[in-house]
Design a protein around this motif. Structure first.
Motif, PDB file in Angstrom:
ATOM      1  N   VAL A 130       0.868  -1.182   0.000  1.00 50.50           N
ATOM      2  CA  VAL A 130       0.000   0.000   0.000  1.00 50.50           C
ATOM      3  C   VAL A 130       0.904   1.230   0.000  1.00 50.50           C
ATOM      4  CG1 VAL A 130      -1.872   1.220   1.188  1.00 50.50           C
ATOM      5  CG2 VAL A 130      -1.705  -1.279   1.393  1.00 50.50           C
ATOM      6  N   GLU A 131       0.696   2.113  -1.004  1.00 48.82           N
ATOM      7  CA  GLU A 131       1.485   3.349  -1.077  1.00 48.82           C
ATOM      8  C   GLU A 131       1.312   4.177   0.195  1.00 48.82           C
ATOM      9  OE1 GLU A 131       3.408   4.562  -3.433  1.00 48.82           O
ATOM     10  OE2 GLU A 131       2.983   3.371  -5.230  1.00 48.82           O
ATOM     11  N   LEU A 132       2.335   4.948   0.543  1.00 48.41           N
ATOM     12  CA  LEU A 132       2.247   5.783   1.743  1.00 48.41           C
ATOM     13  C   LEU A 132       1.101   6.796   1.641  1.00 48.41           C
ATOM     14  CD1 LEU A 132       6.054   6.395   2.408  1.00 48.41           C
ATOM     15  CD2 LEU A 132       4.496   4.982   3.761  1.00 48.41           C
ATOM     16  N   GLN A 133       0.944   7.397   0.437  1.00 47.29           N
ATOM     17  CA  GLN A 133      -0.134   8.379   0.282  1.00 47.29           C
ATOM     18  C   GLN A 133      -1.501   7.710   0.423  1.00 47.29           C
ATOM     19  OE1 GLN A 133       0.057  11.788   0.181  1.00 47.29           O
ATOM     20  NE2 GLN A 133      -2.161  11.610   0.418  1.00 47.29           N
ATOM     21  N   GLU A 134      -1.601   6.470  -0.075  1.00 43.79           N
ATOM     22  CA  GLU A 134      -2.883   5.761   0.035  1.00 43.79           C
ATOM     23  C   GLU A 134      -3.227   5.491   1.506  1.00 43.79           C
ATOM     24  OE1 GLU A 134      -3.038   2.301  -2.491  1.00 43.79           O
ATOM     25  OE2 GLU A 134      -4.997   1.726  -1.696  1.00 43.79           O
ATOM     26  N   ARG A 135      -2.210   5.204   2.294  1.00 47.60           N
ATOM     27  CA  ARG A 135      -2.442   4.990   3.740  1.00 47.60           C
ATOM     28  C   ARG A 135      -3.016   6.259   4.368  1.00 47.60           C
ATOM     29  NH1 ARG A 135       1.140   0.432   5.482  1.00 47.60           N
ATOM     30  NH2 ARG A 135       2.113  -0.293   3.596  1.00 47.60           N
ATOM     31  N   CYS A 136      -2.428   7.404   3.992  1.00 52.31           N
ATOM     32  CA  CYS A 136      -2.929   8.683   4.515  1.00 52.31           C
ATOM     33  C   CYS A 136      -4.348   8.949   4.017  1.00 52.31           C
ATOM     34  CB  CYS A 136      -2.011   9.828   4.091  1.00 52.31           C
ATOM     35  SG  CYS A 136      -0.313   9.637   4.665  1.00 52.31           S
ATOM     36  N   ASP A 137      -4.588   8.638   2.727  1.00 48.45           N
ATOM     37  CA  ASP A 137      -5.920   8.871   2.146  1.00 48.45           C
ATOM     38  C   ASP A 137      -6.986   8.057   2.876  1.00 48.45           C
ATOM     39  OD1 ASP A 137      -4.832  10.589   0.312  1.00 48.45           O
ATOM     40  OD2 ASP A 137      -4.800   9.132  -1.349  1.00 48.45           O
ATOM     41  N   ILE A 138      -6.649   6.810   3.199  1.00 52.62           N
ATOM     42  CA  ILE A 138      -7.624   5.944   3.889  1.00 52.62           C
ATOM     43  C   ILE A 138      -8.052   6.602   5.196  1.00 52.62           C
ATOM     44  CG2 ILE A 138      -7.851   3.748   5.145  1.00 52.62           C
ATOM     45  CD1 ILE A 138      -6.049   2.516   2.877  1.00 52.62           C
ATOM     46  N   ASN A 149      -9.830  10.219   4.385  1.00 51.97           N
ATOM     47  CA  ASN A 149     -11.164  10.088   3.781  1.00 51.97           C
ATOM     48  C   ASN A 149     -12.193   9.566   4.776  1.00 51.97           C
ATOM     49  OD1 ASN A 149     -10.133  11.047   1.401  1.00 51.97           O
ATOM     50  ND2 ASN A 149      -9.839   9.019   0.481  1.00 51.97           N
ATOM     51  N   ALA A 150     -11.725   8.794   5.752  1.00 49.64           N
ATOM     52  CA  ALA A 150     -12.649   8.264   6.773  1.00 49.64           C
ATOM     53  C   ALA A 150     -12.821   9.248   7.931  1.00 49.64           C
ATOM     54  CB  ALA A 150     -12.128   6.931   7.296  1.00 49.64           C
ATOM     55  N   ASN A 151     -12.161  10.406   7.820  1.00 51.10           N
ATOM     56  CA  ASN A 151     -12.161  11.369   8.939  1.00 51.10           C
ATOM     57  C   ASN A 151     -11.769  10.701  10.248  1.00 51.10           C
ATOM     58  OD1 ASN A 151     -12.873  13.782   7.624  1.00 51.10           O
ATOM     59  ND2 ASN A 151     -15.013  13.093   7.524  1.00 51.10           N
ATOM     60  N   ALA A 152     -10.761   9.859  10.187  1.00 49.22           N
ATOM     61  CA  ALA A 152     -10.292   9.182  11.406  1.00 49.22           C
ATOM     62  C   ALA A 152      -9.853  10.220  12.426  1.00 49.22           C
ATOM     63  CB  ALA A 152      -9.144   8.241  11.068  1.00 49.22           C
ATOM     64  N   VAL A 201       3.726   9.384   6.825  1.00 50.29           N
ATOM     65  CA  VAL A 201       2.368   9.211   7.385  1.00 50.29           C
ATOM     66  C   VAL A 201       2.086  10.212   8.509  1.00 50.29           C
ATOM     67  CG1 VAL A 201       2.037   6.785   6.707  1.00 50.29           C
ATOM     68  CG2 VAL A 201       3.178   7.310   8.885  1.00 50.29           C
ATOM     69  N   ASN A 202       3.137  10.673   9.179  1.00 53.33           N
ATOM     70  CA  ASN A 202       2.916  11.723  10.190  1.00 53.33           C
ATOM     71  C   ASN A 202       2.690  13.075   9.532  1.00 53.33           C
ATOM     72  OD1 ASN A 202       3.094  10.123  12.465  1.00 53.33           O
ATOM     73  ND2 ASN A 202       5.289  10.467  12.771  1.00 53.33           N
ATOM     74  N   ARG A 203       3.293  13.260   8.362  1.00 50.30           N
ATOM     75  CA  ARG A 203       3.207  14.545   7.667  1.00 50.30           C
ATOM     76  C   ARG A 203       1.866  14.704   6.952  1.00 50.30           C
ATOM     77  NH1 ARG A 203       2.373  18.529   5.754  1.00 50.30           N
ATOM     78  NH2 ARG A 203       3.548  19.967   4.433  1.00 50.30           N
ATOM     79  N   TYR A 204       1.366  13.647   6.314  1.00 45.99           N
ATOM     80  CA  TYR A 204       0.223  13.789   5.410  1.00 45.99           C
ATOM     81  C   TYR A 204      -1.089  13.223   5.937  1.00 45.99           C
ATOM     82  CZ  TYR A 204       3.427  15.699   2.027  1.00 45.99           C
ATOM     83  OH  TYR A 204       4.336  16.513   1.413  1.00 45.99           O
ATOM     84  N   THR A 205      -1.131  12.880   7.216  1.00 51.27           N
ATOM     85  CA  THR A 205      -2.430  12.558   7.825  1.00 51.27           C
ATOM     86  C   THR A 205      -2.940  13.815   8.517  1.00 51.27           C
ATOM     87  OG1 THR A 205      -1.182  11.678   9.708  1.00 51.27           O
ATOM     88  CG2 THR A 205      -2.097  10.077   8.159  1.00 51.27           C
ATOM     89  N   ASN A 206      -4.265  13.987   8.502  1.00 55.82           N
ATOM     90  CA  ASN A 206      -4.867  15.222   9.030  1.00 55.82           C
ATOM     91  C   ASN A 206      -5.140  15.175  10.525  1.00 55.82           C
ATOM     92  OD1 ASN A 206      -4.939  16.096   6.398  1.00 55.82           O
ATOM     93  ND2 ASN A 206      -7.050  15.440   6.055  1.00 55.82           N
TER      94      ASN A 206
END
Ligand SMILES: [Zn+2]
Length: 276
Positions: free
Chosen positions: A136-144, A147-150, A222-227
């Motif tokens: 799983v790409e790093l960006q896809e991990r962040c997108d998951i 997108n789920a508003n985790a 993943v720390n940089r691109y997760t909201n």
């Protein structure tokens, strides 16, 4: 001797019969009117809800959107598929992985155990970036997660080095201030893991380790691109026999500790049990 009075049934029927018939007709007609003019079921506007009365809930009812689990934690099992991550034999550069312990497998085992541990807490839902051995790409991990508003993101990894042992956490270098949520997550989780037993508490680190690949803007990707507040947890060294033994012996306890630490933090912050 009293004279027996003879009942004239023909007259009784003649007098009361039409009356009974009239009552029956009125009754049927009223019932019919109820059914046809108002519809078979009362309409929405007919239902008056008294909000002052407690509403009885059906435990078997399917939850509506408003009742959906409000706290979401994304668990990220690092690496996967062609990306094995660290190994217990860093000097062996061959592609043959059959005789190596692979970080991607340990990360997935722990992630699935953590997912299981959170099932004890019905107000928390867990989403996973992967549940099998896939890349799983790093960006896809962040997108998951995004997108789920985790609400929280926990990336699970294991370390590798010529020497060294113990557990450490990496967080965004913008979280260096006091008591940011990712710093608190790290402290609570390290406290709980320490209670289970770890070889060494290596503490909280900011940004990224020099010379490693998966980072952007001086942070792990993943720390940089997760909201949301996020941590990257390094669960011991693949290159430490002691850490590997701890990992194998205490896997489910470590998973319970990660879930328990998060629930304690959320409770302390008044976020758990979740309010709907
Ligand atoms: Zn890793």
């Amino acid at each position: 001797m009293a004279k027996r009075r003879r009942v004239r049934w023909d007259r009784v029927i003649l007098v009361f019969g039409p009356l009974v018939l009239l009552i029956l007709i009125i009754g049927v007609s009223c019932h019919h009117r109820d059914g046809s003019e108002s519809g078979e079921n009362p309409t929405v506007t007919d239902i008056v809800i008294d909000s002052s009365q407690p509403v009885e809930t059906d435990p078997n009812a399917v939850p509506t959107v408003a009742e959906a689990k409000p706290l979401t934690i994304c668990i990220d099992a690092g690496h996967g598929g062609n990306d094995s991550g660290a190994t217990d034999k860093p000097k062996d550069k061959s592609n043959d992985t059959s005789n190596k312990r692979l970080e991607k497998d340990d990360n997935l085992r722990l992630a699935l155990a953590v997912q299981e541990s959170f099932r004890k807490y019905p107000d928390i839902q867990v989403i996973m970036t992967r549940e099998t051995d896939v890349y799983v790409e790093l960006q896809e991990r962040c997108d998951i997660a995004n997108n789920a508003n985790a609400d929280f993101f926990i990336s699970l990894h294991r370390n590798m080095a010529e020497s060294g042992k113990g557990v450490e956490v990496w967080i965004n270098n913008e979280s260096m201030g006091d008591n940011t949520m990712d710093k608190l997550m790290s402290e609570y989780i390290l406290d709980w893991l320490e209670k289970v037993g770890i070889s060494e508490r290596r503490g909280i680190h900011y940004g990224f380790r020099e010379g490693e690949g998966n980072y952007e803007s001086n942070n792990y990707y993943v720390n940089r691109y997760t909201n949301m507040p996020s941590i990257l947890l390094e669960m011991g060294f693949m290159t430490s026999k002691e850490d590997n033994r701890n990992f194998d012996d205490h896997l489910s306890e470590y998973a319970d500790a990660i879930a328990g630490a998060m629930v304690e933090l959320l409770t302390d912050k008044g976020l758990y049990p979740a309010q709907t």
